[in-house]
Design a protein around this motif. Structure first.
Motif, PDB file in Angstrom:
ATOM      1  N   ARG A  68       1.365  -1.553   0.178  1.00  0.00           N
ATOM      2  CA  ARG A  68      -0.180  -0.207   0.302  1.00  0.00           C
ATOM      3  C   ARG A  68       1.221   1.098   0.105  1.00  0.00           C
ATOM      4  O   ARG A  68       1.011   1.753  -0.627  1.00  0.00           O
ATOM      5  CB  ARG A  68      -0.260  -0.326   0.995  1.00  0.00           C
TER       6      ARG A  68
ATOM      7  N   ASP B  31      -0.631  -0.950  -5.085  1.00  0.00           N
ATOM      8  CA  ASP B  31      -2.797  -0.848  -5.026  1.00  0.00           C
ATOM      9  C   ASP B  31      -2.977  -2.339  -4.962  1.00  0.00           C
ATOM     10  O   ASP B  31      -3.672  -2.932  -3.731  1.00  0.00           O
ATOM     11  CB  ASP B  31      -3.582   0.026  -5.051  1.00  0.00           C
TER      12      ASP B  31
ATOM     13  N   TRP C 161      -9.047   5.777   1.587  1.00  0.00           N
ATOM     14  CA  TRP C 161      -8.343   3.918   0.888  1.00  0.00           C
ATOM     15  C   TRP C 161      -9.293   2.699   0.610  1.00  0.00           C
ATOM     16  O   TRP C 161      -9.392   1.948  -0.241  1.00  0.00           O
ATOM     17  CB  TRP C 161      -6.967   3.857   0.881  1.00  0.00           C
TER      18      TRP C 161
ATOM     19  N   ASN D  16     -11.550   0.616  -2.189  1.00  0.00           N
ATOM     20  CA  ASN D  16     -11.278   0.001  -3.031  1.00  0.00           C
ATOM     21  C   ASN D  16     -12.111  -1.697  -2.487  1.00  0.00           C
ATOM     22  O   ASN D  16     -12.068  -2.864  -2.587  1.00  0.00           O
ATOM     23  CB  ASN D  16      -9.847  -0.852  -2.647  1.00  0.00           C
TER      24      ASN D  16
END
Length: 133
Positions: free
Chosen positions: A92, A97, A127, A131
């Motif tokens: 990360r 990613d 984040w 995702n």
């Protein structure tokens, strides 16, 4: 000094404890020395030592070294929570990613990991949401 009859595993455990204590008190060089000595004992299962060394390197943003340590730990213990989490955090941080998401999903599946309950992820909630977590 180690006891005369102390096993390699006992020596490694003592070095790990000393490494964790040194890391917690901000003594990077001492912690690194203890973790490296634990790894150098070269016992079959030194994943904990590699994880400790990886966490130390991660804490000072030595990301390449941290990644190498977590990869080595995962080679010994592919299902270890701390090794997977450590690798996910490094991936990360360095912008990988896709791999980070894959690793965090492994944590969810294997350990019921919830990033919203992980104090280390408090600043990363956006984040995780973006995702699909």
């Amino acid at each position: 000094m180690f006891g005369l009859f102390e096993s390699k595993k006992e020596k490694q455990d003592n070095l790990l404890k000393k490494g964790m204590a040194a890391m917690a008190s901000g003594r990077f060089n001492a912690a690194e020395g203890y973790f490296l000595k634990a790894v150098e004992l070269d016992i079959f299962d030194s994943a904990e030592a590699w994880i400790g060394l990886g966490a130390l390197y991660f804490s000072v943003e030595m990301n390449s070294k941290a990644k190498d340590c977590f990869e080595t730990a995962l080679g010994q213990k592919p299902d270890d929570y701390h090794a997977i989490r450590g690798m996910a955090l490094v991936e990360r941080r360095i912008g990988n990613d896709e791999h980070a998401v894959e690793l965090f999903r492994q944590l969810q599946a294997k350990f019921d990991y919830n990033p919203y309950e992980d104090p280390a992820q408090a600043s990363e909630h956006d984040w995780f949401r973006s995702n699909g977590f």
